[in-house]
Scaffold this motif. Sequence first.
Motif, PDB file in Angstrom:
ATOM      1  N   GLY A  13       8.056   5.070  -5.353  1.00  0.00           N
ATOM      2  CA  GLY A  13       8.155   6.057  -5.070  1.00  0.00           C
ATOM      3  C   GLY A  13       7.998   6.390  -3.310  1.00  0.00           C
ATOM      4  O   GLY A  13       7.816   5.168  -2.540  1.00  0.00           O
ATOM      5  N   ARG A  14       7.827   7.610  -3.232  1.00  0.00           N
ATOM      6  CA  ARG A  14       7.970   7.790  -1.593  1.00  0.00           C
ATOM      7  C   ARG A  14       6.620   7.431  -1.206  1.00  0.00           C
ATOM      8  O   ARG A  14       6.620   6.952  -0.021  1.00  0.00           O
ATOM      9  CB  ARG A  14       8.249   9.502  -1.530  1.00  0.00           C
ATOM     10  CG  ARG A  14       8.224   9.816   0.014  1.00  0.00           C
ATOM     11  CD  ARG A  14       8.807  11.262   0.121  1.00  0.00           C
ATOM     12  NE  ARG A  14       7.964  12.161  -0.736  1.00  0.00           N
ATOM     13  CZ  ARG A  14       6.911  12.716  -0.359  1.00  0.00           C
ATOM     14  NH1 ARG A  14       6.259  12.561   0.928  1.00  0.00           N
ATOM     15  NH2 ARG A  14       6.345  13.483  -1.170  1.00  0.00           N
ATOM     16  N   LEU A  15       5.480   7.720  -1.793  1.00  0.00           N
ATOM     17  CA  LEU A  15       4.257   7.398  -1.155  1.00  0.00           C
ATOM     18  C   LEU A  15       3.964   5.852  -1.247  1.00  0.00           C
ATOM     19  O   LEU A  15       3.306   5.079  -0.271  1.00  0.00           O
ATOM     20  CB  LEU A  15       2.826   8.157  -2.004  1.00  0.00           C
ATOM     21  CG  LEU A  15       3.103   9.740  -1.774  1.00  0.00           C
ATOM     22  CD1 LEU A  15       1.717  10.410  -2.136  1.00  0.00           C
ATOM     23  CD2 LEU A  15       3.593   9.910  -0.576  1.00  0.00           C
ATOM     24  N   GLY A  16       4.265   5.538  -2.344  1.00  0.00           N
ATOM     25  CA  GLY A  16       4.252   4.018  -2.585  1.00  0.00           C
ATOM     26  C   GLY A  16       5.009   3.259  -1.557  1.00  0.00           C
ATOM     27  O   GLY A  16       4.489   2.083  -1.117  1.00  0.00           O
ATOM     28  N   SER A  17       6.244   3.777  -1.191  1.00  0.00           N
ATOM     29  CA  SER A  17       6.902   2.907  -0.101  1.00  0.00           C
ATOM     30  C   SER A  17       5.970   2.862   1.419  1.00  0.00           C
ATOM     31  O   SER A  17       6.306   1.906   2.215  1.00  0.00           O
ATOM     32  CB  SER A  17       8.197   3.748   0.268  1.00  0.00           C
ATOM     33  OG  SER A  17       7.972   4.958   1.028  1.00  0.00           O
ATOM     34  N   TYR A  18       5.220   3.779   1.863  1.00  0.00           N
ATOM     35  CA  TYR A  18       4.304   3.824   2.747  1.00  0.00           C
ATOM     36  C   TYR A  18       3.037   2.770   2.575  1.00  0.00           C
ATOM     37  O   TYR A  18       2.414   2.302   3.589  1.00  0.00           O
ATOM     38  CB  TYR A  18       4.114   5.148   3.174  1.00  0.00           C
ATOM     39  CG  TYR A  18       5.152   5.951   3.972  1.00  0.00           C
ATOM     40  CD1 TYR A  18       5.188   5.700   5.217  1.00  0.00           C
ATOM     41  CD2 TYR A  18       6.031   6.571   3.160  1.00  0.00           C
ATOM     42  CE1 TYR A  18       6.376   6.442   5.886  1.00  0.00           C
ATOM     43  CE2 TYR A  18       7.061   7.421   3.623  1.00  0.00           C
ATOM     44  CZ  TYR A  18       7.255   7.045   4.988  1.00  0.00           C
ATOM     45  OH  TYR A  18       8.317   7.658   5.690  1.00  0.00           O
ATOM     46  N   LEU A  19       2.704   2.751   1.282  1.00  0.00           N
ATOM     47  CA  LEU A  19       1.529   1.922   0.920  1.00  0.00           C
ATOM     48  C   LEU A  19       1.704   0.384   0.879  1.00  0.00           C
ATOM     49  O   LEU A  19       0.783  -0.108   1.168  1.00  0.00           O
ATOM     50  CB  LEU A  19       0.666   2.530  -0.352  1.00  0.00           C
ATOM     51  CG  LEU A  19       0.012   3.588  -0.075  1.00  0.00           C
ATOM     52  CD1 LEU A  19      -0.096   4.087  -1.680  1.00  0.00           C
ATOM     53  CD2 LEU A  19      -1.072   3.893   0.811  1.00  0.00           C
ATOM     54  N   ARG A  20       2.842   0.170   0.389  1.00  0.00           N
ATOM     55  CA  ARG A  20       3.251  -1.320   0.025  1.00  0.00           C
ATOM     56  C   ARG A  20       2.779  -2.417   1.341  1.00  0.00           C
ATOM     57  O   ARG A  20       1.623  -3.286   1.223  1.00  0.00           O
ATOM     58  CB  ARG A  20       4.580  -1.589  -0.219  1.00  0.00           C
ATOM     59  CG  ARG A  20       4.801  -1.160  -1.685  1.00  0.00           C
ATOM     60  CD  ARG A  20       6.273  -1.154  -1.969  1.00  0.00           C
ATOM     61  NE  ARG A  20       6.863  -2.386  -1.456  1.00  0.00           N
ATOM     62  CZ  ARG A  20       8.303  -2.624  -1.002  1.00  0.00           C
ATOM     63  NH1 ARG A  20       9.113  -1.529  -0.765  1.00  0.00           N
ATOM     64  NH2 ARG A  20       8.668  -3.751  -0.718  1.00  0.00           N
ATOM     65  N   GLU A  21       3.391  -2.013   2.379  1.00  0.00           N
ATOM     66  CA  GLU A  21       3.149  -3.019   3.634  1.00  0.00           C
ATOM     67  C   GLU A  21       1.655  -3.254   3.901  1.00  0.00           C
ATOM     68  O   GLU A  21       1.034  -4.077   4.129  1.00  0.00           O
ATOM     69  CB  GLU A  21       4.021  -2.690   4.922  1.00  0.00           C
ATOM     70  CG  GLU A  21       3.740  -3.662   5.892  1.00  0.00           C
ATOM     71  CD  GLU A  21       4.655  -3.548   7.121  1.00  0.00           C
ATOM     72  OE1 GLU A  21       4.708  -4.492   7.916  1.00  0.00           O
ATOM     73  OE2 GLU A  21       5.253  -2.217   7.218  1.00  0.00           O
ATOM     74  N   PRO A  22       0.710  -2.030   4.160  1.00  0.00           N
ATOM     75  CA  PRO A  22      -0.735  -2.245   4.446  1.00  0.00           C
ATOM     76  C   PRO A  22      -1.363  -2.736   3.514  1.00  0.00           C
ATOM     77  O   PRO A  22      -2.177  -3.501   3.893  1.00  0.00           O
ATOM     78  CB  PRO A  22      -0.874  -0.657   4.781  1.00  0.00           C
ATOM     79  CG  PRO A  22       0.172   0.143   4.434  1.00  0.00           C
ATOM     80  CD  PRO A  22       1.272  -0.679   4.379  1.00  0.00           C
TER      81      PRO A  22
END
Length: 279
Positions: A13-22
């Motif tokens: 998902g959109r928010l998941g895409s920003y959380l994965r790397e950190p």
Amino acid sequence: MKLKKLVLTGAAGRLGSYLREPLSKLCDELVSTDINDVGNLYEGETFIKADLANFDDMMGVIEGAEMVVHMGAIVDEAPFEELLGPNFVGSYNVWEAAHKHGVRRVIYGSSIHAVGMYPKNEFINTEVAHRPDTFYGLAKCFTEDLGRMYWEKRGLESVHMRILSAAQVNNPRALGSWLSYDDLIQLVTRCIDTPVTGFAVIYGVSNNDRAPVDNAKAAFLGYRPKDNAEDFAADVLAEADVLDPHDPGHMCHGGPFASVELGNSGLAGMNVIDDRKKS
């Protein structure tokens, strides 16, 4: 503190895409899961295709995890029958699998839609009674209550982040409700690295001048949002039409979700741009 294994649901998902790397940097192994593929993987990340509504899938994904960041769901209003599997049963499956595997904490992407029918001129805290605006919001109420019950009956910690709107600031509502991606990452990180949380409900919102909620209950996490939607106010207000004070979509915390008929899309009335991060 570095976890051995961390699970992220809703990773595509959109928010998941920003959380994965950190999140991949907070653990030895990040297991990202979704029914859709996530693309290229970060160092230390693995992907498992799994269905939230399938208990065996969740048992397999969560085995060995210390914490779960549960962001997976249908992220819009829809008929109850469509939401039942991923949004209601899915939450039960995550919590029950977490309990059976001895997971320490679940961090959940809840939503303002759990209290979306409160008027926006009421500066609400996290202690107000549930007042969902949709079946989608009802699923958030269910999961918050589920989390409280699993804490009180089984000792499984959880933090429920009532996200207001984590999307680009392109409408008047977002001047108060914006949660920037950087602040989202900070909030989830604090939910993970805070030594003890018990059961907690907090708001996911940036440091906006016009924030319509009291987020004092988030202070114990050390969450200190840095971004402010007021930076966009002049441009947004210059382009905005005069709002109808009798329209629940303008007057209630839930925005367009507060005015749609049950089962009808709330996102259809919002200009949400799909700017998900590419891995």
